[in-house]
Design a protein around this motif. Sequence first.
Motif, PDB file in Angstrom:
ATOM      1  N   TYR A   1       0.967  -1.207  -0.013  1.00  0.00           N
ATOM      2  CA  TYR A   1       0.268  -0.013   0.080  1.00  0.00           C
ATOM      3  C   TYR A   1       0.767   1.221   0.051  1.00  0.00           C
ATOM      4  O   TYR A   1       2.117   1.369   0.675  1.00  0.00           O
ATOM      5  N   ILE A   2       0.450   2.274  -0.800  1.00  0.00           N
ATOM      6  CA  ILE A   2       1.152   3.678  -0.900  1.00  0.00           C
ATOM      7  C   ILE A   2       1.017   4.236   0.751  1.00  0.00           C
ATOM      8  O   ILE A   2      -0.107   4.208   1.117  1.00  0.00           O
ATOM      9  N   GLU A   3       2.270   4.671   0.974  1.00  0.00           N
ATOM     10  CA  GLU A   3       2.036   5.280   2.220  1.00  0.00           C
ATOM     11  C   GLU A   3       2.269   6.974   2.127  1.00  0.00           C
ATOM     12  O   GLU A   3       1.337   7.825   2.009  1.00  0.00           O
ATOM     13  N   GLU A   4       3.492   7.396   1.891  1.00  0.00           N
ATOM     14  CA  GLU A   4       3.581   8.933   1.445  1.00  0.00           C
ATOM     15  C   GLU A   4       4.927   9.000   0.746  1.00  0.00           C
ATOM     16  O   GLU A   4       5.700   8.114   0.452  1.00  0.00           O
ATOM     17  N   VAL A   5       5.267  10.298   0.270  1.00  0.00           N
ATOM     18  CA  VAL A   5       6.343  10.600  -0.503  1.00  0.00           C
ATOM     19  C   VAL A   5       7.453  11.473   0.098  1.00  0.00           C
ATOM     20  O   VAL A   5       7.139  12.840   0.461  1.00  0.00           O
TER      21      VAL A   5
ATOM     22  N   ILE B   1     -10.389  12.094  -6.302  1.00  0.00           N
ATOM     23  CA  ILE B   1      -9.219  12.067  -5.237  1.00  0.00           C
ATOM     24  C   ILE B   1      -8.641  11.174  -4.475  1.00  0.00           C
ATOM     25  O   ILE B   1      -9.893  11.082  -3.697  1.00  0.00           O
ATOM     26  N   ILE B   2      -7.794  10.402  -4.489  1.00  0.00           N
ATOM     27  CA  ILE B   2      -7.460   9.363  -3.785  1.00  0.00           C
ATOM     28  C   ILE B   2      -6.426   9.749  -2.807  1.00  0.00           C
ATOM     29  O   ILE B   2      -5.002   9.945  -3.576  1.00  0.00           O
ATOM     30  N   THR B   3      -6.317   9.459  -1.652  1.00  0.00           N
ATOM     31  CA  THR B   3      -5.094   9.746  -0.764  1.00  0.00           C
ATOM     32  C   THR B   3      -5.262   8.627   0.393  1.00  0.00           C
ATOM     33  O   THR B   3      -6.274   8.252   1.005  1.00  0.00           O
ATOM     34  N   PRO B   4      -3.919   7.985   0.707  1.00  0.00           N
ATOM     35  CA  PRO B   4      -3.852   7.033   1.621  1.00  0.00           C
ATOM     36  C   PRO B   4      -4.426   7.386   2.992  1.00  0.00           C
ATOM     37  O   PRO B   4      -4.222   8.480   3.611  1.00  0.00           O
ATOM     38  N   ALA B   5      -5.114   6.182   3.711  1.00  0.00           N
ATOM     39  CA  ALA B   5      -5.773   6.641   4.916  1.00  0.00           C
ATOM     40  C   ALA B   5      -4.673   6.836   6.062  1.00  0.00           C
ATOM     41  O   ALA B   5      -3.498   6.241   5.842  1.00  0.00           O
ATOM     42  N   LEU B   6      -4.923   7.400   7.081  1.00  0.00           N
ATOM     43  CA  LEU B   6      -4.196   7.666   8.100  1.00  0.00           C
ATOM     44  C   LEU B   6      -4.086   6.299   9.066  1.00  0.00           C
ATOM     45  O   LEU B   6      -4.872   6.156   9.923  1.00  0.00           O
ATOM     46  N   THR B   7      -3.167   5.474   8.731  1.00  0.00           N
ATOM     47  CA  THR B   7      -3.338   4.078   9.408  1.00  0.00           C
ATOM     48  C   THR B   7      -2.224   4.056  10.776  1.00  0.00           C
ATOM     49  O   THR B   7      -2.222   2.955  11.513  1.00  0.00           O
ATOM     50  N   GLY B   8      -1.644   5.033  10.904  1.00  0.00           N
ATOM     51  CA  GLY B   8      -0.633   4.928  11.925  1.00  0.00           C
ATOM     52  C   GLY B   8       0.605   5.092  11.652  1.00  0.00           C
ATOM     53  O   GLY B   8       1.603   5.681  12.437  1.00  0.00           O
ATOM     54  N   SER B   9       1.057   4.717  10.264  1.00  0.00           N
ATOM     55  CA  SER B   9       2.369   4.741   9.910  1.00  0.00           C
ATOM     56  C   SER B   9       2.578   5.884   9.055  1.00  0.00           C
ATOM     57  O   SER B   9       3.627   6.195   8.645  1.00  0.00           O
TER      58      SER B   9
ATOM     59  N   GLU C   1      -2.954  -1.009  -7.689  1.00  0.00           N
ATOM     60  CA  GLU C   1      -4.085  -0.297  -8.195  1.00  0.00           C
ATOM     61  C   GLU C   1      -3.430   0.945  -8.998  1.00  0.00           C
ATOM     62  O   GLU C   1      -3.954   1.607  -9.991  1.00  0.00           O
ATOM     63  N   LEU C   2      -2.324   1.418  -8.409  1.00  0.00           N
ATOM     64  CA  LEU C   2      -1.803   2.900  -8.921  1.00  0.00           C
ATOM     65  C   LEU C   2      -1.181   2.690 -10.383  1.00  0.00           C
ATOM     66  O   LEU C   2      -1.332   3.370 -11.370  1.00  0.00           O
TER      67      LEU C   2
ATOM     68  N   LYS D   1      -1.326   2.564 -16.361  1.00  0.00           N
ATOM     69  CA  LYS D   1      -1.215   1.672 -17.578  1.00  0.00           C
ATOM     70  C   LYS D   1      -2.597   2.135 -18.632  1.00  0.00           C
ATOM     71  O   LYS D   1      -2.378   2.326 -19.722  1.00  0.00           O
ATOM     72  N   ASP D   2      -3.585   2.242 -17.908  1.00  0.00           N
ATOM     73  CA  ASP D   2      -4.831   2.487 -18.669  1.00  0.00           C
ATOM     74  C   ASP D   2      -5.373   3.882 -19.013  1.00  0.00           C
ATOM     75  O   ASP D   2      -6.341   4.137 -19.326  1.00  0.00           O
ATOM     76  N   GLY D   3      -4.264   4.648 -18.200  1.00  0.00           N
ATOM     77  CA  GLY D   3      -4.546   6.225 -18.542  1.00  0.00           C
ATOM     78  C   GLY D   3      -5.657   6.821 -17.830  1.00  0.00           C
ATOM     79  O   GLY D   3      -5.857   8.036 -18.011  1.00  0.00           O
ATOM     80  N   THR D   4      -6.053   6.228 -16.537  1.00  0.00           N
ATOM     81  CA  THR D   4      -7.065   6.886 -15.843  1.00  0.00           C
ATOM     82  C   THR D   4      -6.521   7.704 -14.592  1.00  0.00           C
ATOM     83  O   THR D   4      -7.084   8.577 -14.058  1.00  0.00           O
ATOM     84  N   LEU D   5      -4.994   7.539 -14.457  1.00  0.00           N
ATOM     85  CA  LEU D   5      -4.553   8.671 -13.481  1.00  0.00           C
ATOM     86  C   LEU D   5      -4.052   9.864 -14.288  1.00  0.00           C
ATOM     87  O   LEU D   5      -3.445   9.845 -15.069  1.00  0.00           O
TER      88      LEU D   5
END
Length: 353
Positions: free
Chosen positions: A227-231, A244-252, A282-283, A288-292
């Motif tokens: 899973y994506i966390e942050e950059v 708009i999708i952003t990773p949920a705050l899971t604690g890490s 998913e990213l 690849k399918d151009g939806t990003l």
Amino acid sequence: MDIKIIESEKAMSLPKESELGFGHYFTNHMFVMDYEAGRGWYNPRIVPFANISLHPASTVLHYGSEIFEGLKAYRTEDGEIRLFRPMENIKRMNRSAERMCLPTLDEGEALEILLAYVRHEADWVPHSFGTSLYLRPYMFGNDETLGVHTVGHATFMIIASPSGSYYKEGINPVKIMIESEDVRTVRGGTGYAKCGGNYAASNRAGERASKKGYSQVLWLDGVERKYIEEVGAMNVMFKINGEIITPALTGSILPGITRNSCIAVLRDLGYKVTERLFSVDELIAALKDGTLEEAWGCGTAAVVSPIGRLMYEDVEYVINGEKIGEVTQKLYDILTGIQWGKREDSFGWIMKV
Ligand SMILES: *Cc1c(COP(=O)(O)O)cnc(C)c1O
């Protein structure tokens, strides 16, 4: 609260605003306050900026008890100085302190200290749009023993560094490498705390990415590396099929104040924003399918930083033709507009100094 002030004899002043960069210059004073278990915080003082002296066994040097914050003082065109959501930084610092077994601060007193310090250093808040006085509150364990135990002595400080515009040459999308070996933190670890140790653990991957020509690392979760966390030192957001999708705050993940502000602005503009687990598969599928449509990092330093290229498992993907996207640009304009006073603050985020 009685803050003692010792004036510096140095008469250094703000360097040329076009040459500030980030983190190179410091103002003439710093704030210092001591803590002792049983006594609480004592001796708050604004003193000349100088080296500090630590016992060679000081806790922070051996066991890494250190937390910090980062926020900016902005100057509007008519000279007013203001902060952006400073109580959020103070509350987060207390959550970091709790995680690292450092003493917490009284929130009201911490705000009073911050405001007094910025007022004292007011001449150092630069004037041009995009420039600011970067404020760095931090706290460390300071017991004079090698015994490992809960911190009995600590020091809280604030230093300030006049900083240039992050985007002197315009907003250029950055190249990011998805890291699949090292992890930044794990759930149950210290990911949600703003502590120096998280940065120390991140450096190796950052260096590897830099050698390959990438400016930062996109972290995956420490359990499944899925899973994506942050950059780097920013939270991350993606626009896929209009959502708009952003990773949920899971604690890490570090709960960024810019992240929170972006979500509020986006929802106000009518966008659907979803905080959820978001996998790298998913990213890659969306690439690849151009939806990003857009991807960007968000944090106090840059506000938003568009991602132009993403590298994963030796394949490089281009996002939005390596141009800043419409939503990324909107977020930048709205947030910087509120911060530098070019736009009405309909969210109530600004605190005048
Ligand atoms: C500080 C920080 C952020 C951004 O937080 P803001 O409050 O938006 O500045 C994101 N990730 C990490 C790891 C950080 O240290």
